[in-house]
Design an enzyme around this catalytic site. Sequence first.
Site, PDB file in Angstrom:
ATOM      1  N   HIS A 143       0.841  -1.212   0.000  1.00 20.96           N
ATOM      2  CA  HIS A 143       0.000   0.000   0.000  1.00 20.96           C
ATOM      3  C   HIS A 143       0.865   1.248   0.000  1.00 20.96           C
ATOM      4  O   HIS A 143       2.041   1.201   0.345  1.00 20.96           O
ATOM      5  CB  HIS A 143      -0.882   0.034   1.248  1.00 20.96           C
ATOM      6  CG  HIS A 143      -0.092   0.220   2.512  1.00 20.96           C
ATOM      7  ND1 HIS A 143       0.615  -0.797   3.126  1.00 20.96           N
ATOM      8  CD2 HIS A 143       0.142   1.330   3.270  1.00 20.96           C
ATOM      9  CE1 HIS A 143       1.241  -0.334   4.186  1.00 20.96           C
ATOM     10  NE2 HIS A 143       0.984   0.954   4.305  1.00 20.96           N
TER      11      HIS A 143
ATOM     12  N   ASP B 216       0.616   4.978   1.901  1.00 17.54           N
ATOM     13  CA  ASP B 216      -0.178   5.553   2.994  1.00 17.54           C
ATOM     14  C   ASP B 216      -1.052   6.672   2.430  1.00 17.54           C
ATOM     15  O   ASP B 216      -0.550   7.584   1.767  1.00 17.54           O
ATOM     16  CB  ASP B 216       0.750   6.118   4.082  1.00 17.54           C
ATOM     17  CG  ASP B 216       1.537   5.008   4.786  1.00 17.54           C
ATOM     18  OD1 ASP B 216       1.081   3.852   4.772  1.00 17.54           O
ATOM     19  OD2 ASP B 216       2.610   5.320   5.343  1.00 17.54           O
TER      20      ASP B 216
ATOM     21  N   HIS C 177       4.756   0.175  -0.063  1.00 19.31           N
ATOM     22  CA  HIS C 177       5.515  -0.573   0.945  1.00 19.31           C
ATOM     23  C   HIS C 177       4.626  -1.629   1.591  1.00 19.31           C
ATOM     24  O   HIS C 177       3.414  -1.622   1.381  1.00 19.31           O
ATOM     25  CB  HIS C 177       6.132   0.387   1.973  1.00 19.31           C
ATOM     26  CG  HIS C 177       5.151   1.264   2.694  1.00 19.31           C
ATOM     27  ND1 HIS C 177       4.545   2.364   2.105  1.00 19.31           N
ATOM     28  CD2 HIS C 177       4.632   1.188   3.937  1.00 19.31           C
ATOM     29  CE1 HIS C 177       3.728   2.930   2.958  1.00 19.31           C
ATOM     30  NE2 HIS C 177       3.739   2.237   4.089  1.00 19.31           N
TER      31      HIS C 177
ATOM     32  N   ARG D  68       6.779  -8.964  16.081  1.00 19.99           N
ATOM     33  CA  ARG D  68       7.415  -7.702  15.678  1.00 19.99           C
ATOM     34  C   ARG D  68       6.486  -6.564  16.051  1.00 19.99           C
ATOM     35  O   ARG D  68       5.269  -6.694  15.945  1.00 19.99           O
ATOM     36  CB  ARG D  68       7.653  -7.712  14.169  1.00 19.99           C
ATOM     37  CG  ARG D  68       8.095  -6.380  13.625  1.00 19.99           C
ATOM     38  CD  ARG D  68       8.518  -6.457  12.156  1.00 19.99           C
ATOM     39  NE  ARG D  68       8.964  -5.152  11.751  1.00 19.99           N
ATOM     40  CZ  ARG D  68       8.227  -4.297  11.034  1.00 19.99           C
ATOM     41  NH1 ARG D  68       7.014  -4.627  10.619  1.00 19.99           N
ATOM     42  NH2 ARG D  68       8.699  -3.109  10.728  1.00 19.99           N
TER      43      ARG D  68
HETATM   44  C1  LIG Z   1      -6.022   6.157   7.153  1.00 18.92           C
HETATM   45  C2  LIG Z   1      -5.475   5.004   7.325  1.00 18.92           C
HETATM   46  C3  LIG Z   1      -5.929   3.724   6.684  1.00 18.92           C
HETATM   47  C4  LIG Z   1      -4.891   2.730   7.114  1.00 18.92           C
HETATM   48  C5  LIG Z   1      -4.507   3.261   8.451  1.00 18.92           C
HETATM   49  C6  LIG Z   1      -4.300   4.736   8.193  1.00 18.92           C
HETATM   50  C7  LIG Z   1      -3.027   4.912   7.358  1.00 18.92           C
HETATM   51  C8  LIG Z   1      -2.602   3.686   6.550  1.00 18.92           C
HETATM   52  C9  LIG Z   1      -3.736   2.754   6.098  1.00 18.92           C
HETATM   53  C10 LIG Z   1      -3.325   1.274   5.900  1.00 18.92           C
HETATM   54  C11 LIG Z   1      -2.306   0.853   6.936  1.00 18.92           C
HETATM   55  C12 LIG Z   1      -2.724   0.953   4.558  1.00 18.92           C
HETATM   56  C13 LIG Z   1      -2.630  -0.591   4.376  1.00 18.92           C
HETATM   57  C14 LIG Z   1      -3.967  -1.247   4.446  1.00 18.92           C
HETATM   58  C15 LIG Z   1      -4.674  -0.966   5.775  1.00 18.92           C
HETATM   59  C16 LIG Z   1      -6.072  -1.530   5.696  1.00 18.92           C
HETATM   60  C17 LIG Z   1      -3.965  -1.775   6.866  1.00 18.92           C
HETATM   61  O1  LIG Z   1      -3.404  -2.862   6.583  1.00 18.92           O
HETATM   62  O2  LIG Z   1      -3.981  -1.422   8.039  1.00 18.92           O
HETATM   63  C18 LIG Z   1      -4.691   0.571   5.979  1.00 18.92           C
HETATM   64  C19 LIG Z   1      -5.276   1.246   7.213  1.00 18.92           C
HETATM   65  C20 LIG Z   1      -6.743   1.033   7.423  1.00 18.92           C
HETATM   66  O3  LIG Z   1      -7.553   1.271   6.511  1.00 18.92           O
HETATM   67  O4  LIG Z   1      -7.083   0.674   8.529  1.00 18.92           O
HETATM   68  O1  LIG Z   2       5.007  -2.102  10.373  1.00 19.66           O
HETATM   69  C1  LIG Z   2       5.587  -1.594   9.438  1.00 19.66           C
HETATM   70  O2  LIG Z   2       6.813  -1.675   9.286  1.00 19.66           O
HETATM   71  C2  LIG Z   2       4.845  -0.806   8.369  1.00 19.66           C
HETATM   72  C3  LIG Z   2       3.409  -0.538   8.716  1.00 19.66           C
HETATM   73  C4  LIG Z   2       2.745   0.340   7.718  1.00 19.66           C
HETATM   74  O3  LIG Z   2       3.187   0.515   6.602  1.00 19.66           O
HETATM   75  C5  LIG Z   2       1.519   1.049   8.109  1.00 19.66           C
HETATM   76  O4  LIG Z   2       0.997   0.810   9.226  1.00 19.66           O
HETATM   77  O5  LIG Z   2       1.041   1.879   7.281  1.00 19.66           O
HETATM   78 FE   LIG Z   3       2.197   2.213   5.588  1.00 22.10          FE
END
Ligand SMILES: C=C1C[C@]23C[C@H]1CC[C@H]2[C@]1(C)CCC[C@@](C)(C(=O)O)[C@H]1[C@@H]3C(=O)O
Ligand SMILES: O=C(O)CCC(=O)C(=O)O
Ligand SMILES: [Fe+2]
Length: 371
Positions: free
Chosen positions: A239, A241, A295, A305
């Site tokens: 994704h 951010d 990333h 972790r």
């Molecule tokens: C606004 C946000 C949505 C997420 C949390 C924050 C910033 C990053 C986003 C996220 C981490 C991007 C990857 C997918 C996601 C679903 C996750 O794995 O947590 C995303 C977050 C979210 O929607 O909860």
């Molecule tokens: O845990 C990590 O190293 C990355 C997490 C991340 O990319 C996020 O929470 O948006």
């Molecule tokens: Fe991220």
Amino acid sequence: MVCRTPDAKQDESPPPPPPPEFDATVLSQQRDIPAQFIWPEGEKPTEDACEELPVPLIDLAGFLSGQPESAAEVVRLVGEACSSHGFFQVINHGISSQLLTDAHRSVESFFSMSLQEKQRAQRKPGESCGYASSFTGRFSSKLPWKETLSFRFSPFSTVVFEYFANTLGEEFRHFGEVYQDYCEAMSKLSLEIMEVLGMSLGVGKAHFRDFFHGNESIMRLNYYPPCQKPELTLGTGPHCDPTSLTILHQDDVGGLQVFTDGRWRTIRPKTDAFVVNIGDTFMALSNGRYKSCLHRAVVNREVPRKSLAFFLCPEMEKVVRPPNGLVDSDHPRVYPDFTWSALLEFTQKHYRADMKTLDAFSQWIQGPVAI
Ligand SMILES: C=C1C[C@]23C[C@H]1CC[C@H]2[C@]1(C)CCC[C@@](C)(C(=O)O)[C@H]1[C@@H]3C(=O)O
Ligand SMILES: O=C(O)CCC(=O)C(=O)O
Ligand SMILES: [Fe+2]
């Protein structure tokens, strides 16, 4: 605004029923992982990704103490990194090692609690804050192998402290104290980095610092339990951010990977450094000059972790628009005006954040309903 539903992004075929719950103490021991956690072939972790990505290590000491020559070098290095992939690390940032130790210890104590206790802070559907054990109720496939606790932060308030005391109860007061302090320190550091970004983009030190003065940010604690089949799953999927600037501190385990030049590479943990990256909202504010880069986080068989992510976000209803100095006939507007509240809602209700979030969102807010 005319809204249209974005294209279906996943789950074309009916998925198997989701596992009832992601109880890390049970799942970490299982030799086979539930199907919902298995990622498709092209997205699974790749062995060659253990190669290190060279990201500049930026010493902020000179900039923070106002030394013009060090400041110029910081501005140059940050500008270079943000124009190519948007990732850099900072050291001598002014955050005390005691605060970092406390913040990591509190992650450990929170996630070591029983699932039932953690679920007192359960994230509700459509909301971006609270506890989530994987995203079992939210998504039905490509589930992330992680638990998260997210909460909101805004300067000039004690909102973090209150969240812990009110949602989890008086006995969680100490977590509230630690993360209130941690978020205040992160907000301060992110405004300092905003000064660097403004200088490097030639719009002056104050422009972005002022824009984020009253930020409405999100703090997220990530906990990735061990997994007996780490080659099949991801802790956090690929994704960009959607937020503006992310300041991440990872423990010494490692797992963060960035996709640049057509391949995945690792950013190794460094105890005294924060990993900083540009998010989609800042890419829009810079009129596409600075990159929000793909990333992900991988998991491992042996140890849990932890990472702490502070996501700087503008005030909810503030219009996200690049400054005039970044728009001209050679650089026409790349993204439409929007508010963070609309983009946040998009990621929580309509679209699972990935590498195309900003493009999909731009079309969504501009496009008519396709019949
Ligand atoms: C606004 C946000 C949505 C997420 C949390 C924050 C910033 C990053 C986003 C996220 C981490 C991007 C990857 C997918 C996601 C679903 C996750 O794995 O947590 C995303 C977050 C979210 O929607 O909860
Ligand atoms: O845990 C990590 O190293 C990355 C997490 C991340 O990319 C996020 O929470 O948006
Ligand atoms: Fe991220």
